[in-house]
Design an enzyme around this catalytic site. Structure first.
Site, short mmCIF file in Angstrom:
data_model
loop_
_atom_site.label_atom_id
_atom_site.label_comp_id
_atom_site.label_asym_id
_atom_site.label_seq_id
_atom_site.Cartn_x
_atom_site.Cartn_y
_atom_site.Cartn_z
N LYS A 187 0.88 -1.25 0.00
CA LYS A 187 -0.03 -0.01 0.03
C LYS A 187 0.95 1.27 0.00
O LYS A 187 0.38 2.31 -0.20
CB LYS A 187 -0.93 -0.19 1.25
CG LYS A 187 -2.04 -0.96 1.23
CD LYS A 187 -3.15 -0.80 2.26
CE LYS A 187 -2.58 -1.53 3.51
NZ LYS A 187 -2.25 -3.01 3.46
N PRO A 252 -5.55 -11.08 11.92
CA PRO A 252 -4.70 -10.74 10.82
C PRO A 252 -5.13 -10.98 9.55
O PRO A 252 -6.05 -11.90 9.55
CB PRO A 252 -3.29 -11.30 11.30
CG PRO A 252 -3.84 -12.44 11.82
CD PRO A 252 -5.26 -12.12 12.74
N TYR A 255 -1.88 -15.73 8.70
CA TYR A 255 -1.53 -16.26 9.71
C TYR A 255 -0.15 -16.65 10.20
O TYR A 255 -0.01 -18.07 10.53
CB TYR A 255 -2.66 -17.56 10.30
CG TYR A 255 -4.10 -16.84 10.63
CD1 TYR A 255 -4.57 -16.39 11.87
CD2 TYR A 255 -4.95 -16.75 9.40
CE1 TYR A 255 -5.73 -15.72 12.03
CE2 TYR A 255 -6.18 -16.25 9.94
CZ TYR A 255 -6.45 -15.63 10.80
OH TYR A 255 -7.76 -15.14 11.26
N HIS A 256 0.46 -15.66 9.85
CA HIS A 256 2.06 -15.78 10.07
C HIS A 256 2.60 -14.76 10.66
O HIS A 256 2.08 -13.42 10.31
CB HIS A 256 2.73 -16.16 8.76
CG HIS A 256 4.45 -16.19 9.14
ND1 HIS A 256 5.05 -17.29 8.88
CD2 HIS A 256 5.24 -15.01 9.21
CE1 HIS A 256 6.28 -17.22 9.11
NE2 HIS A 256 6.38 -15.97 9.29
N HIS A 258 3.35 -11.04 11.83
CA HIS A 258 3.92 -9.95 11.59
C HIS A 258 3.52 -8.66 11.93
O HIS A 258 2.47 -8.51 12.64
CB HIS A 258 3.61 -10.03 9.93
CG HIS A 258 2.20 -9.68 9.57
ND1 HIS A 258 1.29 -11.13 9.76
CD2 HIS A 258 1.29 -8.94 9.29
CE1 HIS A 258 0.19 -10.69 9.56
NE2 HIS A 258 -0.01 -9.48 9.23
N VAL A 259 4.34 -7.76 11.92
CA VAL A 259 4.30 -6.49 12.64
C VAL A 259 4.08 -5.11 11.65
O VAL A 259 4.99 -5.28 10.54
CB VAL A 259 5.45 -6.16 13.56
CG1 VAL A 259 5.22 -4.88 14.21
CG2 VAL A 259 5.47 -7.12 14.83
N HIS A 260 3.03 -4.27 11.73
CA HIS A 260 2.88 -3.35 11.00
C HIS A 260 3.69 -2.18 11.48
O HIS A 260 3.66 -1.78 12.61
CB HIS A 260 1.56 -2.68 10.78
CG HIS A 260 0.53 -3.94 10.24
ND1 HIS A 260 0.02 -4.16 8.98
CD2 HIS A 260 0.29 -5.31 11.03
CE1 HIS A 260 -0.70 -5.31 8.87
NE2 HIS A 260 -0.93 -5.67 10.11
#
Lengths: 326, 326
Positions: A187, A252, A255-256, A258-260
């Site tokens: 994005k 999320p 389903y692994h 991760h951090v935004h």
């Protein structure tokens, strides 16, 4: 190539202005007055084909004032002022702009021919607040997550093993239990700093979502925090560590774990940083370290589910929707 | 009336199109590409006055597509399509609309003459993520709250004692320790249901903010939740209890405990429901009941502070801004 294929390839060129004039309006699927965006369903026929008109989705959005036009906007571009009200030093108007191809009024995306799946995707969907108790997680959500074929996150493994998108990686920390790969989210245009949006995908494959986190993951979470806050201001000069929001979604979209990572000023992601969806990494660390080593196993988590979500009907049956008495 | 006053009253009529054309652009104070809004500082002179041009703030915002124009938009209002790209079934364009006073391009608010305070209010303000540890709360924030004169929340006491806004109250629960008054927030038009925004102000005066909450307040918090989720769908038919977001701000804008109640679809309040600002009432109850009876006394809370906030310089001095090592 068959004649059928020839017809298809004709349909897939961009329709002309003349063809678009024949767009038959059916209904508004969704709109957002805040962003001045609207999504219309209609039928459109190719003038070069004898086939019936096909479903078309038209996404329209008014364009922002261009920064290069602002200095001369009042002198050159405003065609007409219509005074609407007035109170002391406050004066209200509506206005019209001159027409100029250099400054279009709107941008449009036409999806044509559109499938049922496209129409569903762009339609307004009723949404509900639900409360995921630990029991509901164990009996409904976890089995659902486990039923998703691994192939659905093959793209994540491709990134981690550098089979794809490797040229987009901005940071890799290789350590097995606390390591991760950091790369721009799709994005982000990778240019506008105040819209910065990165994603950190961890190397380990045993954390599906926030529910799986416990105090043994504190070294991972703290490493993510420290490395990202240290690295991003170096990589993107002008960004400070105190302008970065690090957060996790629940549910999320995959389903692994991760951090935004987004810039404070990124306001294209209002829903993405809302309560009942986003969890600040600092708060997660705080909860696991200070309050309960299995905080996210014990907590009831509240979030928004759309009617079309694969989990919704089971959630509805079990009475997970928020009521005065839950 | 002196001639000076006569001059002033001339200035305060709405400037005409001709006068507005002479607006001298100085700079963009702030802008929001998401909502297509921009705020411009300039100088403007009244043609009927010999005085120097005065500061003027011009707030411009593109208008949304009107629902009545959508069915015939493509046939009647779109003047020109400019094809920009094309991939399979996806077709991108820019476009120009016909000019019609019935469908203005933008709305404008002119503040003229504008004061320094207006300019500060509408200017972009650098913002910082800070971490309020329990120690920082005790030594900086709590003394600041205690230094605010009670007169600053006299308006809240006026509501609670029904000296003002009593006709706006939609629900009162009179009980001393768990009671509250519910009324529409000033930001809500009280008509558009999906923009619903109510505020519940508690009767008791001993809770300044989320930091003061502990397990003895669970009856209050649960009563707020139960009564609001029960009452609102009755009062506003069409709204469901699972469409209501109940939340608290930290820092709040005034230090008397109150709960925000908004519709899930209210997207005019993106910043108001963001993490690092808003706390879901359900999560507050959860934390006090399940994890620590003094959760909000012990927790480090992360939030956004603007450079002009009265707390900012002390926070900055003590090193509360988020860094990789905090």
């Amino acid at each position: 190539m068959s004649s059928q294929n020839n017809d298809d390839s004709k349909i897939q060129r961009a329709p002309t202005s003349e063809e678009l004039k024949k767009f038959e309006f059916i209904q508004v699927l969704n709109e957002d007055p805040r962003t001045k965006g609207v999504c219309i369903l209609g039928k459109l026929k190719s003038s070069s084909s004898s086939e019936d008109p096909k479903d078309a989705i038209l996404l329209l959005e008014k364009l922002h004032f261009g920064s290069q036009e602002l200095p001369n906007l009042l002198k050159e571009r405003i065609l007409q002022w219509i005074s609407t009200d007035n109170n002391d030093i406050y004066h209200w108007y509506n206005g019209l702009l001159t027409k100029d191809e250099k400054f279009p009024d709107f941008k449009a995306t036409l999806i044509w021919p559109a499938t049922e799946a496209h129409i569903r995707k762009y339609s307004f969907q009723p949404r509900f607040l639900i409360r995921e108790t630990p029991h509901i997680y164990e009996t409904i959500v976890k089995p659902y997550i486990e039923s998703i074929p691994t192939s659905r996150i093959q793209w994540v493994y491709n990134i981690l093993s550098k089979k794809s998108e490797s040229e987009r990686i901005v940071l890799e920390v290789e350590e097995e239990s606390t390591g991760f790969i950091l790369l721009p989210d799709m994005k982000w245009d990778t240019v506008t700093l105040e819209n910065l949006y990165l994603v950190a995908i961890v190397h380990r494959r045993d954390i599906r979502c926030i529910r799986d986190l416990n105090d043994t993951h504190l070294p991972l979470l703290k490493n993510l925090r420290r490395q990202i806050l240290h690295f991003v201001p170096q990589k993107y000069p002008g960004i400070r560590s105190d302008e970065l929001r690090l957060f996790v979604h629940h549910l999320p979209s995959y389903y692994h774990f991760h951090v935004h990572v987004t810039h404070l000023r990124n306001d294209t992601i209002a829903g993405g940083i809302a309560i009942a969806k986003a969890y600040l990494l600092d708060d997660i660390i705080e909860n696991l370290e200070k309050f309960a080593k299995d905080y996210y196993k014990k907590a009831t988590l509240t979030y928004v589910l759309g009617e079309n979500d694969p989990l919704f009907s089971q959630m509805n049956d079990i009475g997970a929707r928020v009521t005065a008495d839950t």
